[in-house]
Design a protein around this motif. Structure first.
Motif, PDB file in Angstrom:
ATOM      1  N   SER A 279      -8.519   3.337  -8.313  1.00 52.56           N
ATOM      2  CA  SER A 279      -7.871   2.426  -7.356  1.00 52.56           C
ATOM      3  C   SER A 279      -7.475   1.106  -8.319  1.00 52.56           C
ATOM      4  O   SER A 279      -8.468   0.568  -8.817  1.00 52.56           O
TER       5      SER A 279
ATOM      6  N   ALA B 106       3.963   5.752  -7.887  1.00 53.40           N
ATOM      7  CA  ALA B 106       3.559   6.962  -7.102  1.00 53.40           C
ATOM      8  C   ALA B 106       4.347   8.119  -7.315  1.00 53.40           C
ATOM      9  O   ALA B 106       3.839   9.494  -6.935  1.00 53.40           O
TER      10      ALA B 106
ATOM     11  N   ASN C 168       4.503   6.815   2.579  1.00 54.39           N
ATOM     12  CA  ASN C 168       3.979   6.007   3.691  1.00 54.39           C
ATOM     13  C   ASN C 168       3.790   4.642   2.856  1.00 54.39           C
ATOM     14  O   ASN C 168       2.910   4.422   1.972  1.00 54.39           O
TER      15      ASN C 168
ATOM     16  N   VAL D 239      -1.474  14.144  -4.467  1.00 56.32           N
ATOM     17  CA  VAL D 239      -1.349  12.772  -3.505  1.00 56.32           C
ATOM     18  C   VAL D 239      -1.907  11.506  -4.420  1.00 56.32           C
ATOM     19  O   VAL D 239      -2.716  11.568  -5.242  1.00 56.32           O
ATOM     20  N   HIS D 240      -0.960  10.587  -4.064  1.00 58.91           N
ATOM     21  CA  HIS D 240      -1.101   9.164  -4.867  1.00 58.91           C
ATOM     22  C   HIS D 240      -1.454   8.236  -3.789  1.00 58.91           C
ATOM     23  O   HIS D 240      -0.752   8.107  -2.734  1.00 58.91           O
ATOM     24  N   ASP D 241      -2.582   7.540  -3.802  1.00 56.05           N
ATOM     25  CA  ASP D 241      -2.861   6.498  -2.645  1.00 56.05           C
ATOM     26  C   ASP D 241      -3.429   5.285  -3.416  1.00 56.05           C
ATOM     27  O   ASP D 241      -4.586   5.355  -3.982  1.00 56.05           O
ATOM     28  N   ASN D 242      -2.602   4.142  -3.494  1.00 55.60           N
ATOM     29  CA  ASN D 242      -2.967   3.078  -4.336  1.00 55.60           C
ATOM     30  C   ASN D 242      -2.463   1.842  -3.615  1.00 55.60           C
ATOM     31  O   ASN D 242      -1.344   1.637  -2.745  1.00 55.60           O
TER      32      ASN D 242
ATOM     33  N   ASN E 299       1.135   5.556   0.056  1.00 60.75           N
ATOM     34  CA  ASN E 299       0.576   6.750   0.092  1.00 60.75           C
ATOM     35  C   ASN E 299       1.731   7.787  -0.173  1.00 60.75           C
ATOM     36  O   ASN E 299       2.905   7.732   0.632  1.00 60.75           O
ATOM     37  N   SER E 300       1.767   8.565  -1.205  1.00 63.07           N
ATOM     38  CA  SER E 300       2.690   9.621  -1.435  1.00 63.07           C
ATOM     39  C   SER E 300       2.145  11.026  -1.723  1.00 63.07           C
ATOM     40  O   SER E 300       0.971  11.144  -2.183  1.00 63.07           O
TER      41      SER E 300
ATOM     42  N   ASN F  81       0.829  -1.229  -0.091  1.00 62.86           N
ATOM     43  CA  ASN F  81      -0.040  -0.079  -0.085  1.00 62.86           C
ATOM     44  C   ASN F  81       0.790   1.264  -0.016  1.00 62.86           C
ATOM     45  O   ASN F  81       1.892   1.247   0.625  1.00 62.86           O
TER      46      ASN F  81
END
Length: 617
Positions: free
Chosen positions: A541, A420, A443, A402-405, A385-386, A383
Motif C-alpha cells: 500500500s 493500476a 472504481n 486486483v489492484h487496490d491502492n 480499485n481495478s 483511491n
C-alpha cells in the motif's frame, strides 16, 4: 454412389468458398498499370461530407515504378471545386480513381505544404491492391497484434539515493518494463497519407503523449467526436469511409480511410497499409464525414463511425482487405467514478483487442473519463480499485488481477491509472500463454486535497539487539505543506536471525519495490503464466511505511523461489558456469518485514545499521 456425391458436394463447397476467397481480375472492370499513360484524364470519388461520395477530376502526370519495392505509383494532379478547396487529405486514402470507366487505382499519397490546393496526389495501382486478396481472405484467429513498446509493472516513479546500496545501472530481466519513454514528435515530410484517428476530446498533455506514439504506426490523432455520427448506417460502396474503432462508447477512437472496391462480401481500401501487420483479425466499421478540415500543410477528413460492417483480414503494403459480416469482439471496460463532490458516474467503453494498443487505449480511455467529470491536474488524492478478469481456461490458477491502492499528488491523476492498468499490457503481451481478457473494472474515488508525506528521519533506541527482541522504530514524516510528525512502529527480530551487522530500511511502497527488484532480480523473472499473474498481484500500500530487516548475505532464487542461508557447497553448485537460466544470486537476504499504516501517500527511504548479538544487554 452416395460417397461420390458426398465428396463431390464437399469439393463444390470448397470451390465456392475459394471463389469468394479472392477478387478476380476482370479487364472489363479494371485498368492495369501498363495501360495508364501520362496525360490520361479520369475521375475519382470520395466523401467530402455526410455519406455522399462526390467526384473530382484528375490528370495523370507520371508513373513512378518501385516507389517502394513492389509498390508502383501513379502520380496525378487533381481538380474540381471540392478538391481544390481541400487538396489531398488524410482519410482520402483508398478513394477510387477511374479512367474511361475502369478502376485504375486508389489515392494513397500526397505531400505536405504544396503551394496549390489543386496539388499532386499518388494512386496505388488496382492490381497491387487486388493481389492482396490473393494472400487469403480469412481472419487469422491467433492474431494478437504487433507490440511497439513495453509498458508494464516496473514503474518506480521515484529515484532514491538513500537506499543502502545503489540500484543505478540495474537491468530489469523480468520483461515487466515501465511506462514508455517520451517519443520525439515525427515531422518527416512523408508522402504516404497518415490514417486519421478521431479521438474523444482529451487534455492537451494527453494528446501530446499520444501523438508521437500513434505516429509510430503512421496514425494521426484528431480531437473530434470520434464516436458520434448523426446516422448509424452508411452505404458500403467505393468512396465511402472504412475504418477501425479502437475504442467505442463513452470514450472513442476511430481510425479511417476510404473503400476502393466492394465485390460480394469482400472490400479493399486505403491503397496502403493500416498497421502493416499482414494477416490480421480486426474490426472494421463504416463512417460518416462531418467535414474536411482544410490546411496549408495537409487537410484531414473529420469523421466518426457508423456501425461495424465486418473484419479486416489483410493489412499489406498496398491495401487493406476485409470481409463483410461479423466483427471481432472488444474488451469491455467499466469505470465507476466518484468525484470530489460525492457524485457518482458509471461509465463504460470497449477497447480493441490488440497486443500493442489494448492497454494504452484502456489507460487513455479511463484518463479521458476522469478528465471529463473531474480534473486533469491539481492537488488530489485518488483511491483506485481495478480488477482485470480473464476468461476461464485450463491451468490458469487465477482469473483476476486486483489492484487496490491510493495515490496523491499535484499532477495528473493519470499516473494512478497507469499504475493500476499496467498489468493489462503484461498479460496481453505475455510470452507464456495466450490469455483473453473478459472485462476490466475500475472504481475511482477522488478527494481535492493532496495527502503526501516524505520520510525525513529514522531512529531506533540502540545499536545492538538480541534475536527475538522487538525494535521500536521512530520515523519523522513531513506532510505536504505541514509541520513534521512522528510515526512509530515495531518490528521483531526472528529467533533464528544470524548474528552480525544488518540493516533496517524504512521506505515507501514504490521505493521498496525498486529495492526488491535490485536485491533479488530473479524473483521478477516469471517462467509461466501463473507466476506472471502472481507477480502482477504483488504490491504494498502506498500509504504504508514498509520496514525491513535485511542482511547483505547472499542467497539464491531458483525458478521463482527464493532461498536464503544456503551452504556454500550448494551456492557453488548452483553458480557453476555449466548451467544458466534456472536461478541466480540475490544481493542480500530479507530477515523480517513489517508495515506501519499512515493517512498519507508515502515517498522516500532511510536506513540504519544495527548489530544482532546474542549477548546484547
Amino acid at each position: 454412389m452416395k460417397k461420390v456425391c458426398f465428396f463431390g458436394l464437399i469439393a463444390f463447397c470448397l470451390m465456392t468458398l475459394e471463389s469468394y476467397g479472392q477478387i478476380k481480375w476482370d479487364l472489363a472492370k479494371f485498368m492495369p498499370l501498363s495501360e495508364v499513360k501520362p496525360g490520361m484524364k479520369g475521375e475519382a470519388y470520395t466523401v467530402f461530407s455526410d455519406t455522399k461520395a462526390e467526384k473530382f477530376n484528375f490528370e495523370v502526370v507520371s508513373i513512378e515504378y518501385n516507389f517502394s519495392p513492389q509498390w508502383h505509383v501513379i502520380w496525378v494532379q487533381g481538380s474540381g471545386e471540392n478538391y481544390e478547396r481541400t487538396g489531398v487529405a488524410g482519410g482520402m486514402s483508398g478513394s477510387p480513381g477511374y479512367i474511361n470507366g475502369r478502376l485504375m487505382g486508389a489515392l494513397s499519397l500526397g505531400y505536405f505544404n504544396q503551394r496549390e490546393y489543386s496539388n499532386i496526389a499518388g494512386f496505388t495501382p488496382i492490381e497491387s491492391m487486388i493481389d492482396v486478396t490473393h494472400r487469403g481472405m480469412t481472419p487469422k484467429l491467433g492474431y494478437r497484434g504487433g507490440r511497439l513498446f513495453n509498458y508494464g509493472t516496473d514503474v518506480v516513479g521515484e529515484r532514491n539515493d538513500m537506499l543502502p546500496f545503489s540500484t543505478e545501472g540495474f537491468a530489469n530481466e523480468s520483461g515487466l518494463t515501465g511506462i514508455p519513454p517520451a517519443f520525439s514528435t515525427v515531422t518527416a515530410n512523408t508522402a504516404r497519407l497518415e490514417v486519421p484517428i478521431a479521438v474523444s476530446a482529451m487534455s492537451h498533455k494527453t494528446m501530446e503523449f499520444l501523438t508521437p506514439i500513434l505516429a509510430k504506426y503512421r496514425l494521426h490523432p484528431l480531437q473530434a467526436a470520434g464516436g458520434s455520427s448523426p446516422v448509424k448506417n452508411a452505404p458500403i460502396e467505393p468512396g465511402q469511409i472504412i475504418g477501425t474503432e479502437f475504442a467505442r462508447g463513452d470514450f472513442s477512437m476511430f481510425g479511417y480511410g476510404t473503400m476502393t472496391y466492394v465485390e460480394n462480401n469482400q472490400v479493399i481500401g486505403f491503397g496502403h497499409s493500416a498497421f502493416g501487420e499482414g494477416n490480421v483479425n480486426l474490426p472494421i466499421s463504416g463512417g460518416y464525414v462531418h467535414f474536411i478540415l482544410p490546411s496549408i500543410s495537409r487537410s484531414f477528413k473529420v469523421a466518426g463511425p457508423t456501425r461495424p460492417i465486418g473484419t479486416m483480414v489483410q493489412d499489406r503494403q498496398t491495401a487493406i482487405a476485409g470481409v463483410l459480416g461479423s466483427s471481432p469482439n472488444y474488451i469491455p471496460v467499466k469505470a465507476n467514478i466518484e468525484t470530489t463532490d460525492g457524485r457518482k458516474y458509471p461509465m463504460q467503453f470497449d477497447a480493441m483487442r490488440h497486443q500493442g494498443f489494448s492497454a494504452l487505449i484502456t489507460m487513455l480511455g479511463a484518463l479521458n473519463l476522469l478528465d471529463s467529470v473531474e480534473m486533469s491536474t491539481g492537488d488530489h488524492t485518488i483511491n483506485v480499485n481495478s480488477v482485470i478478469t480473464l476468461k476461464d481456461q485450463p491451468n490458469l490458477a487465477s482469473r483476476k488481477i486486483v489492484h487496490d491502492n491510493v495515490y496523491s499528488s499535484s499532477f495528473s491523476p493519470g499516473f494512478a491509472l497507469f499504475q493500476a492498468l499496467s498489468p493489462l499490457s503484461d498479460l496481453i503481451g505475455n510470452s507464456y500463454a495466450k490469455v483473453s481478457v473478459e472485462q476490466v473494472t475500475l472504481n475511482l474515488k477522488l478527494e481535492d486535497q493532496r495527502k503526501t508525506a516524505v520520510i525525513e528521519a529514522l531512529r531506533i533506541n540502540k545499536d545492538r539487539y538480541r534475536p527475538g527482541e522487538v525494535i521500536e522504530v521512530t520515523i519523522t514524516l513531513r506532510p505536504y505543506l505541514e509541520s513534521p510528525i512522528i510515526q512509530t512502529g515495531h518490528i521483531t527480530i526472528p529467533y533464528d536471525a544470524p548474528e552480525g551487522l544488518i540493516s533496517l530500511l524504512a521506505t515507501s511502497a514504490t521505493s521498496y519495490e525498486s529495492f526488491q527488484r535490485a536485491r533479488a532480480p530473479m524473483n521478477y523473472r516469471p517462467t509461466d503464466i501463473n507466476q506472471l499473474i502472481s507477480l502482477l498481484q504483488r504490491g504494498e500500500s502506498n500509504s504504508d511505511v514498509i520496514i525491513e530487516l535485511f542482511t547483505t548475505e547472499r542467497g539464491m532464487t531458483v525458478k521463482g523461489q527464493e532461498f536464503s542461508n544456503l551452504p556454500l557447497s550448494v551456492m557453488s553448485v548452483m553458480s557453476t558456469a555449466t548451467q544458466v537460466g534456472e536461478g541466480g544470486n540475490t544481493l542480500g537476504t530479507t530477515i523480517q518485514v513489517a508495515n506501519i499504516p499512515t493517512t498519507y501517500v508515502i515517498s522516500g527511504s532511510r536506513f540504519v545499521r544495527l548489530t544482532i548479538d546474542y549477548n546484547a544487554p
